[in-house]
Design an enzyme around this catalytic site. Structure first.
Site: not given
Lengths: 164, 565
Positions: B53, B115-116, B475, B165
């Site tokens: 993602e 969940f999630q 760097m 949802k």
């Protein structure tokens, strides 16, 4: 130096978090915060007391204005506005001290809002200075608990903080 | 006759994207997004399936920077949403317009540690311009309209919309609103006329003016006006990392970049300027160095669209709040109408001498130098879009490629996000399929999102990753060399992967270059192949980015770090 900001916001969930989050993220300290609905139910007013110099105040004001839910930010000038706060003091009491406490309450035009065998609850409204003064006196009798609302403030005269 | 049509929230989501003229979105599905992905299955908006993602949000960001349009990405609830966080913060720091959609658990489950589930509006509160949790499907079209409006106007930035949802399965009488009504959001566009007049008066009296310009020139589409201003007053221009391409590097008035890895002459010019005109910049610490000694003799005029930037870091003598384009237009007009004429010839002569005395340079020998690779890319493909990772690769790209057009240099400025470049290059290429797009990478940064090789191969997005492979987190190694007595603690990453085989494993073209004379043929092969390509340039391992202002020093205390091997 302390500044009192009158902030009109959309009355939506999460607005308080956005405002409080902004203060903590940018490192500004909120001394007092009071929130209530206005005459328009879609709009709430937050009265925020913030400590800082003019640079801090300028940044706070600008950053608040950047929040989408903030409609208006107004810095209330101390000499053109007045402030009130409500404080509740739960004070230890016995036979000897009861009349003295009542006398103090009377002088400060405060109220006894609850009486128990060993405690009384004193409610006082006024400026921060007045609340500090009565607190100092009641301290001698033993304060068990203090609850304060945070400051609210309003412009004197015809001047208002409303959405135009 | 009503224009309203009854449909689910998921369908309304797709219809809203269509109404916003969104051509491509970058995303990754998940449980709570099933209704939306079912609609996306046969929608005409193109969906690019990434492999992580974070790449979706960087790709949306790269697309936005390349095209000027709002970039769009979508991720599922919980881990999908939290994987967007770095990319959202990145877009926020650089004021890039993106709209990020996240799935959320159904409304009755919010707050139950389902969940999630993750509180993504809470998490992204300080890194979004605004965010929304949609509580009612009837609000969805309005919220999407507002989100695109907020992201793309005023000081641009990311907006997040969290979609439970059950909101996406509820039905709505869909009608996309035509207008946005937000009483708390009124961005200022036109600058205050009298302030601009005052600015013109100050500028016309300047003997040693410097224009210090940044990302506001790019996002404000004000390159043309900037060139007009610079020519009207014959003033030198220094472009920050975010402003690269906003003023042509090829112009005799160009000073290159200011600050930590800027040119010596840009820093000297700022320090000796009597009027500093700052446009669309935020006086970042990498530019100012020690703030108290920054431009000590200059009257500072600050033109910015965000009032909160005025006097945030540096005291400003004359602020002008407004979009760069509209303010510069009026400023140029006042200057051209004025009888007064600024005489900056001696100043320009002084600067030209500095330029001759202190050019950006590196030690050339028979070794393969990273700077040389950038120069060759510039020579062969000057019209490319150059995207970078973060670190030495980024600074060399900024120093050695001559940018002449806005939106051709794309880099993570404020947040400094390693792993940004490759997915952002993918996004830029989606916006401009006909342009050659390079990701100038380091071997460290590229490994942070190399899984997107799958995405560019599967979707045939032929970007070219040029890895300046020095076997170090370069760097940080440079700082360890200079300030920690050469103790290279955990910055050695040599031989960690065979990048050619890695490219081939994904079906991309992999090339390795170890000698200077192989550079041009390899670049040509990559471009001509039309395939996603990784070129592993095995470069001089301890080359430094030079010059350099140590952190906290004044910007004229600038060191030469040329490595002579």
């Amino acid at each position: 130096m302390k500044h009192t900001l009158s902030v009109l916001v959309d009355n939506k969930p999460g607005v308080l978090t956005r405002v409080a989050g902004l203060f903590s993220r940018r490192g500004y300290n909120i001394e007092s915060l009071a929130v209530g609905i206005t005459d328009n139910p879609e709009i709430s007013r937050m009265t925020i007391v913030v400590a800082g110099d003019d640079h801090v105040l300028e940044q706070v004001t600008k950053q608040l204005n950047k929040l989408i839910d903030v409609i208006r930010v107004s810095d209330l000038a101390p000499d053109e506005s007045f402030e009130r706060e409500l404080a509740l003091f739960k004070v230890k009491v016995d036979k000897g001290s009861r009349s003295e406490i009542l006398a103090i309450v009377d002088v400060f035009r405060a109220q006894i809002v609850d009486v128990g065998l060993k405690t009384v609850v004193v409610a006082v409204t006024g400026t921060g200075d007045k609340i500090y003064a009565i607190e100092k006196l009641l301290h001698n009798y033993g304060i068990i608990e203090i609850v304060r609302t945070g400051k609210i403030a309003m412009n004197r005269g015809e001047k208002v903080v409303k959405i135009s | 006759m009503s224009k309203k049509t009854r449909m689910t929230g998921a369908k309304a989501f797709v219809e809203s994207l269509r109404a916003e003229n969104v051509k491509v979105i970058f995303g990754y599905p998940g449980g709570v997004l099933l209704p939306i992905y079912d609609e996306l299955f046969d929608a005409d908006v193109k969906h690019i399936l990434v492999r992580h993602e974070q790449a979706a949000v960087h790709a949306a960001d790269g697309y936005a920077r390349a095209t000027g349009k709002v970039g769009v990405c979508i991720a599922t609830s919980g881990p999908g949403a939290t994987n967007l966080v770095t990319g959202i913060a990145n877009a926020y720091m650089d004021s890039i317009p993106i709209v990020a959609f996240t799935g959320q658990v159904p409304r009755p489950m919010i707050g139950n540690d389902a969940f999630q589930e993750a509180d993504i509006t809470g998490i992204t509160l300080p890194i979004t311009k605004h965010n929304y949790l949609v509580q009612d499907v009837n609000d969805l079209p309005r919220i999407i309209k507002e989100a695109f409006h907020i992201a793309s106007t005023g000081r641009q930035g990311p907006v997040l919309i969290d979609l439970p949802k059950d909101v996406t399965t509820d039905e709505v009488d869909f009608e996309y609103p035509e207008k946005v009504i937000l009483r708390g959001y009124k961005p200022i566009k036109a600058g205050h006329k009298n302030q601009i007049k005052r600015a013109a008066d100050i500028i016309l009296q300047a003997k040693c003016p410097v224009l210090y310009v940044g990302g506001g020139i790019i996002s404000g589409d004000a390159s043309k006006e900037l060139v007009e201003l610079a020519q009207a007053i014959n003033a030198p221009v220094t472009t920050t990392l975010m402003g690269k391409g906003g003023f042509p590097d090829t112009s005799p008035l160009c000073l290159g970049m200011p600050g930590m890895h800027g040119t010596k002459y840009a820093n000297f010019a700022i320090q000796e300027s009597d009027v500093l005109v700052a446009i669309g910049v935020r006086f970042d610490d990498r530019v100012t160095g020690k703030v108290d000694s920054f431009a000590p003799n200059a009257k500072v005029i600050h033109i910015d669209i965000d009032p909160a930037e005025i006097s945030k870091n540096v005291r400003v003598d004359l602020p002008v709040v407004g979009s760069a384009k509209s303010v510069l237009k009026m400023l140029v007009k006042f200057i051209q109408e004025s009888q007064q004429k600024a005489d900056t010839a001696p100043w320009i002569e002084k600067i030209d001498n500095w330029k001759k005395q202190y050019p950006i340079h590196y030690h050339t020998d028979d070794k393969l130098k990273p700077q040389y690779i950038i120069e060759k890319i510039n020579e062969m493909y000057p019209d490319s879009i150059i995207v970078t990772e973060v670190g030495q690769n980024q600074m060399w790209a900024a120093q050695y490629f001559k940018f002449t057009n806005p939106r051709t240099f794309i880099s993570s400025g404020g947040l400094g996000t390693m792993g940004y470049g490759f997915p952002a290059a993918m996004g830029a290429k989606m916006g401009y399929p006909d342009k050659i797009v390079f990701d100038i990478a380091g071997d460290g940064s590229f490994q942070m999102n190399s899984q997107e090789l799958a995405t560019v191969v599967v979707n045939d997005i032929p970007v070219i990753v040029a890895i300046l492979n020095n076997g170090y987190l370069g760097m940080v190694r440079q700082w360890q060399e200079l300030f920690f007595d050469h103790r290279y603690s955990h910055t050695t990453i040599s031989n960690s992967v065979d990048f050619v085989k890695l490219a081939e494993a994904y079906g991309a073209l992999g090339l390795r270059v170890t000698e200077p004379d192989e550079v041009c043929p390899a670049l040509k092969q990559a471009v001509d192949s039309g395939r996603p390509t990784v070129i592993d340039f095995v470069v001089e391992s301890e080359e430094n980015v030079s010059p350099m202002v140590p952190a906290g020093a004044a910007i004229n205390e600038i060191l030469d770090l040329e490595v002579k091997s």
